[in-house]
Design a protein around this motif. Structure first.
Motif, PDB file in Angstrom:
ATOM      1  N   ASP A 296      30.407 -19.986  18.344  1.00 47.29           N
ATOM      2  CA  ASP A 296      30.141 -20.527  19.681  1.00 47.29           C
ATOM      3  C   ASP A 296      29.481 -21.907  19.620  1.00 47.29           C
ATOM      4  OD1 ASP A 296      27.658 -19.863  18.735  1.00 47.29           O
ATOM      5  OD2 ASP A 296      27.163 -18.445  20.333  1.00 47.29           O
ATOM      6  N   GLY A 297      29.355 -22.464  18.405  1.00 48.16           N
ATOM      7  CA  GLY A 297      28.747 -23.787  18.247  1.00 48.16           C
ATOM      8  C   GLY A 297      27.261 -23.742  17.976  1.00 48.16           C
ATOM      9  N   GLY A 298      26.671 -22.554  17.931  1.00 51.37           N
ATOM     10  CA  GLY A 298      25.246 -22.422  17.688  1.00 51.37           C
ATOM     11  C   GLY A 298      24.905 -22.320  16.210  1.00 51.37           C
ATOM     12  N   ARG A 299      23.645 -21.966  15.933  1.00 50.48           N
ATOM     13  CA  ARG A 299      23.154 -21.828  14.560  1.00 50.48           C
ATOM     14  C   ARG A 299      22.338 -20.546  14.459  1.00 50.48           C
ATOM     15  NH1 ARG A 299      20.756 -27.954  13.429  1.00 50.48           N
ATOM     16  NH2 ARG A 299      22.594 -29.095  14.180  1.00 50.48           N
ATOM     17  N   SER A 300      22.374 -19.972  13.268  1.00 43.85           N
ATOM     18  CA  SER A 300      21.559 -18.770  13.002  1.00 43.85           C
ATOM     19  C   SER A 300      20.912 -18.913  11.632  1.00 43.85           C
ATOM     20  CB  SER A 300      22.424 -17.498  13.033  1.00 43.85           C
ATOM     21  OG  SER A 300      22.838 -17.195  14.340  1.00 43.85           O
ATOM     22  N   ARG A 301      19.664 -18.448  11.530  1.00 39.60           N
ATOM     23  CA  ARG A 301      18.966 -18.469  10.252  1.00 39.60           C
ATOM     24  C   ARG A 301      19.109 -17.109   9.580  1.00 39.60           C
ATOM     25  NH1 ARG A 301      16.469 -23.006   9.377  1.00 39.60           N
ATOM     26  NH2 ARG A 301      15.410 -22.146   7.537  1.00 39.60           N
ATOM     27  N   VAL A 302      19.436 -17.160   8.300  1.00 37.33           N
ATOM     28  CA  VAL A 302      19.698 -15.947   7.533  1.00 37.33           C
ATOM     29  C   VAL A 302      18.776 -15.922   6.324  1.00 37.33           C
ATOM     30  CG1 VAL A 302      21.417 -14.640   6.233  1.00 37.33           C
ATOM     31  CG2 VAL A 302      22.110 -15.914   8.271  1.00 37.33           C
ATOM     32  N   LYS A 303      18.123 -14.799   6.092  1.00 40.24           N
ATOM     33  CA  LYS A 303      17.229 -14.652   4.952  1.00 40.24           C
ATOM     34  C   LYS A 303      18.000 -14.167   3.730  1.00 40.24           C
ATOM     35  CE  LYS A 303      12.825 -12.595   3.564  1.00 40.24           C
ATOM     36  NZ  LYS A 303      11.693 -11.740   3.982  1.00 40.24           N
ATOM     37  N   ILE A 304      17.811 -14.872   2.609  1.00 40.74           N
ATOM     38  CA  ILE A 304      18.457 -14.503   1.349  1.00 40.74           C
ATOM     39  C   ILE A 304      17.470 -13.682   0.519  1.00 40.74           C
ATOM     40  CG2 ILE A 304      19.563 -15.353  -0.752  1.00 40.74           C
ATOM     41  CD1 ILE A 304      20.218 -17.915   0.736  1.00 40.74           C
ATOM     42  N   PRO A 305      17.821 -12.463   0.173  1.00 37.33           N
ATOM     43  CA  PRO A 305      16.915 -11.652  -0.667  1.00 37.33           C
ATOM     44  C   PRO A 305      16.847 -12.204  -2.103  1.00 37.33           C
ATOM     45  CG  PRO A 305      18.514 -10.287   0.513  1.00 37.33           C
ATOM     46  CD  PRO A 305      18.975 -11.688   0.648  1.00 37.33           C
ATOM     47  N   GLU A 306      15.733 -11.982  -2.759  1.00 36.70           N
ATOM     48  CA  GLU A 306      15.609 -12.385  -4.159  1.00 36.70           C
ATOM     49  C   GLU A 306      16.674 -11.688  -5.014  1.00 36.70           C
ATOM     50  OE1 GLU A 306      11.801 -11.756  -5.859  1.00 36.70           O
ATOM     51  OE2 GLU A 306      10.693 -12.907  -4.344  1.00 36.70           O
ATOM     52  N   GLY A 307      17.164 -12.440  -5.999  1.00 30.86           N
ATOM     53  CA  GLY A 307      18.125 -11.857  -6.937  1.00 30.86           C
ATOM     54  C   GLY A 307      19.507 -11.633  -6.351  1.00 30.86           C
ATOM     55  N   SER A 308      19.879 -12.359  -5.290  1.00 29.19           N
ATOM     56  CA  SER A 308      21.211 -12.190  -4.676  1.00 29.19           C
ATOM     57  C   SER A 308      22.304 -12.673  -5.626  1.00 29.19           C
ATOM     58  CB  SER A 308      21.292 -12.961  -3.360  1.00 29.19           C
ATOM     59  OG  SER A 308      20.428 -12.407  -2.397  1.00 29.19           O
ATOM     60  N   GLN A 309      23.402 -11.932  -5.652  1.00 27.08           N
ATOM     61  CA  GLN A 309      24.542 -12.284  -6.486  1.00 27.08           C
ATOM     62  C   GLN A 309      25.696 -12.797  -5.615  1.00 27.08           C
ATOM     63  OE1 GLN A 309      24.221 -11.965  -9.876  1.00 27.08           O
ATOM     64  NE2 GLN A 309      22.128 -11.234  -9.498  1.00 27.08           N
ATOM     65  N   THR A 310      26.639 -13.478  -6.264  1.00 26.00           N
ATOM     66  CA  THR A 310      27.841 -13.919  -5.564  1.00 26.00           C
ATOM     67  C   THR A 310      28.559 -12.720  -4.939  1.00 26.00           C
ATOM     68  OG1 THR A 310      28.217 -15.890  -6.901  1.00 26.00           O
ATOM     69  CG2 THR A 310      30.154 -14.891  -5.899  1.00 26.00           C
ATOM     70  N   GLY A 311      28.985 -12.867  -3.692  1.00 30.67           N
ATOM     71  CA  GLY A 311      29.689 -11.801  -2.984  1.00 30.67           C
ATOM     72  C   GLY A 311      28.804 -10.968  -2.088  1.00 30.67           C
ATOM     73  N   ARG A 312      27.504 -11.131  -2.206  1.00 26.27           N
ATOM     74  CA  ARG A 312      26.610 -10.358  -1.335  1.00 26.27           C
ATOM     75  C   ARG A 312      26.818 -10.778   0.117  1.00 26.27           C
ATOM     76  NH1 ARG A 312      20.439  -8.547  -2.456  1.00 26.27           N
ATOM     77  NH2 ARG A 312      20.152  -7.328  -0.532  1.00 26.27           N
ATOM     78  N   GLN A 313      26.841  -9.787   1.014  1.00 24.85           N
ATOM     79  CA  GLN A 313      27.087 -10.069   2.429  1.00 24.85           C
ATOM     80  C   GLN A 313      25.890  -9.686   3.283  1.00 24.85           C
ATOM     81  OE1 GLN A 313      30.714  -8.053   3.571  1.00 24.85           O
ATOM     82  NE2 GLN A 313      32.014  -9.675   2.752  1.00 24.85           N
ATOM     83  N   MET A 314      25.674 -10.508   4.305  1.00 27.69           N
ATOM     84  CA  MET A 314      24.695 -10.207   5.346  1.00 27.69           C
ATOM     85  C   MET A 314      25.422 -10.227   6.695  1.00 27.69           C
ATOM     86  SD  MET A 314      23.077 -11.727   2.689  1.00 27.69           S
ATOM     87  CE  MET A 314      22.838 -13.454   3.045  1.00 27.69           C
ATOM     88  N   ARG A 315      25.058  -9.314   7.566  1.00 35.21           N
ATOM     89  CA  ARG A 315      25.751  -9.182   8.861  1.00 35.21           C
ATOM     90  C   ARG A 315      24.931  -9.770   9.993  1.00 35.21           C
ATOM     91  NH1 ARG A 315      27.606  -3.335  10.999  1.00 35.21           N
ATOM     92  NH2 ARG A 315      29.098  -3.628   9.285  1.00 35.21           N
ATOM     93  N   LEU A 316      25.626 -10.536  10.849  1.00 33.68           N
ATOM     94  CA  LEU A 316      25.045 -10.998  12.113  1.00 33.68           C
ATOM     95  C   LEU A 316      25.776 -10.263  13.231  1.00 33.68           C
ATOM     96  CD1 LEU A 316      24.807 -14.861  11.471  1.00 33.68           C
ATOM     97  CD2 LEU A 316      23.014 -13.142  11.222  1.00 33.68           C
ATOM     98  N   ARG A 317      25.128  -9.289  13.813  1.00 30.81           N
ATOM     99  CA  ARG A 317      25.783  -8.454  14.817  1.00 30.81           C
ATOM    100  C   ARG A 317      26.081  -9.233  16.100  1.00 30.81           C
ATOM    101  NH1 ARG A 317      25.991  -3.251  13.358  1.00 30.81           N
ATOM    102  NH2 ARG A 317      24.609  -2.544  11.664  1.00 30.81           N
ATOM    103  N   GLY A 318      27.300  -8.978  16.625  1.00 22.78           N
ATOM    104  CA  GLY A 318      27.691  -9.590  17.896  1.00 22.78           C
ATOM    105  C   GLY A 318      28.011 -11.066  17.814  1.00 22.78           C
TER     106      GLY A 318
END
Length: 382
Positions: A296-318
């Motif tokens: 929609d043209g907006g921005r969202s901040r996403v927290k990256i957990p320590e030790g994240s590997q390539t392919g890890r996914q985080m969900r933004l609902r809606g």
């Protein structure tokens, strides 16, 4: 040899209605037709027998006589399906019976029952228009003006095809039927009338603008509402916006097929969106926050957990796409891509080498892999 009972021949009871008799005969005609039974020498005789039975039972007077007197009702030149002295159907009678059911068997494919003379105005063709839009437009919905090359009703003759207010005339060849028939042995062959091309009418003085067609080629401008949530393959129907019919016939429809362009940032699966975000080795190892775009043209901040590997996914609902027919919105999935740095400075290389010399059990995937490799080699030695 005694003749079979007509009702038995068609496989119906004596009290069968006219519709039941017709339906039974149609089934028999299809089943026993000689062209479909080349390997059955009895098929033609059985086909004629079924026609003979139907020729009698379809006629109320003949049926009443048959019900009362049986086959004797048609002996001695009295007429009916048995022919003179019960000698079977002649070629003319057989052709007449088959022609009689021709419309029942093939009427739908050939344009329906042929009634009296009249206009054979043809419906205009449906049209297809391919419309490409961006993912942002599919998300929000839009109104778009398109230009469609089509055929529209001729204003000079008001769609009749005739000049100066004159009227089309009934075709003399087919008497307005649009079809002509020719007898070929046992069969009646029906073809489109060559004089009027199936229209049933001819025009003595054609319109000078449309040359008798009743329509002209023209580009039409239309406004189309694209609902939110459309995806590639979505079809939108605009009734009556296709080609104008021939000589005043009804207008066809316009079908708009949507194709959504690929997006530089997002991949779509139904109502869900996926966005691959590169993160540095340090951010993946230590954790942190990143800022990601939304459709929609907006921005969202996403927290990256320590030790994240390539392919890890985080969900933004809606934060995904809206459902086309309601039902809320999908989700947006952030997929991390841990990036290996390039073009290192001497100091950066020195730090990485120093880090690599510090032995610690903090590479779980590597430890697991090399443990499996060791077990494999040990088993090969055994």
């Amino acid at each position: 040899m005694a003749k079979r009972d007509y009702y038995e021949t068609l496989g119906v009871s004596k009290g069968a209605s006219a519709d039941e008799i017709k339906k039974a005969y149609r089934q028999k005609a299809k089943e026993l037709h000689p062209d479909r039974n080349a390997d059955n020498p009895k098929a033609e005789a059985q086909f004629k027998e079924a026609n003979e039975a139907y020729e009698v039972l379809k006629d109320a007077d003949k049926k009443a006589a048959y019900d009362r007197f049986g086959h004797a009702a048609f002996e001695g030149g009295m007429g009916g399906g048995g022919g003179p002295r019960g000698g079977g159907m002649g070629q003319g009678d057989f052709a007449s019976a088959f022609s009689d059911v021709f419309d029942d068997l093939f009427g739908d494919m050939m344009g329906g029952r042929r009634g009296g003379a009249g206009s054979r105005a043809q419906r205009g063709n449906d049209l297809r228009y391919n419309l490409r839009i961006n993912l942002e437009d599919a998300y929000a919905g839009m109104s778009k003006t398109i230009n469609v090359p089509t055929a529209v009703s001729c204003s000079s003759c008001k769609g009749t095809g005739a000049e100066g207010g004159s009227e089309p005339q009934t075709c003399p060849t087919c008497s307005g039927m649009g079809k002509v028939r020719a007898q070929q042995g046992f069969f009646t062959v029906e073809r489109t009338c060559p004089t009027c091309n199936g229209l049933g009418q001819t025009i003595k003085d054609p319109c000078k603008s449309c040359h008798g067609a009743g329509r002209i080629e023209k580009e039409k401008s239309l406004s189309v509402n694209i609902p939110a949530g459309v995806e590639t393959g979505t079809r939108i129907r605009l009734a009556g916006e296709g080609e104008a019919g021939m000589r005043g016939g009804p207008t066809g429809d316009l079908y708009i097929f949507i194709e959504v362009n690929e997006h530089a940032l997002f991949e779509r699966e139904s109502t869900n969106l996926f966005c691959r975000v590169p993160v540095s080795i340090a951010s993946a190892a230590l954790g942190g926050e990143i800022e990601v775009p939304t459709i929609d043209g907006g921005r969202s901040r996403v927290k990256i957990p320590e030790g994240s590997q390539t392919g890890r996914q985080m969900r933004l609902r809606g934060k995904g796409m809206p459902a086309l027919r309601g039902g809320g919105r999908g989700d947006m999935f952030i997929e991390l891509q841990v990036e290996t740095p390039v073009n290192l400075t001497a100091r950066q290389k020195e730090i990485l080498k120093e880090f690599d010399t510090i032995k610690a059990d903090n590479n779980p995937q590597g430890s697991s892999f090399f443990s499996s490799v060791k077990s494999f080699w040990d088993s090969m030695k055994g």
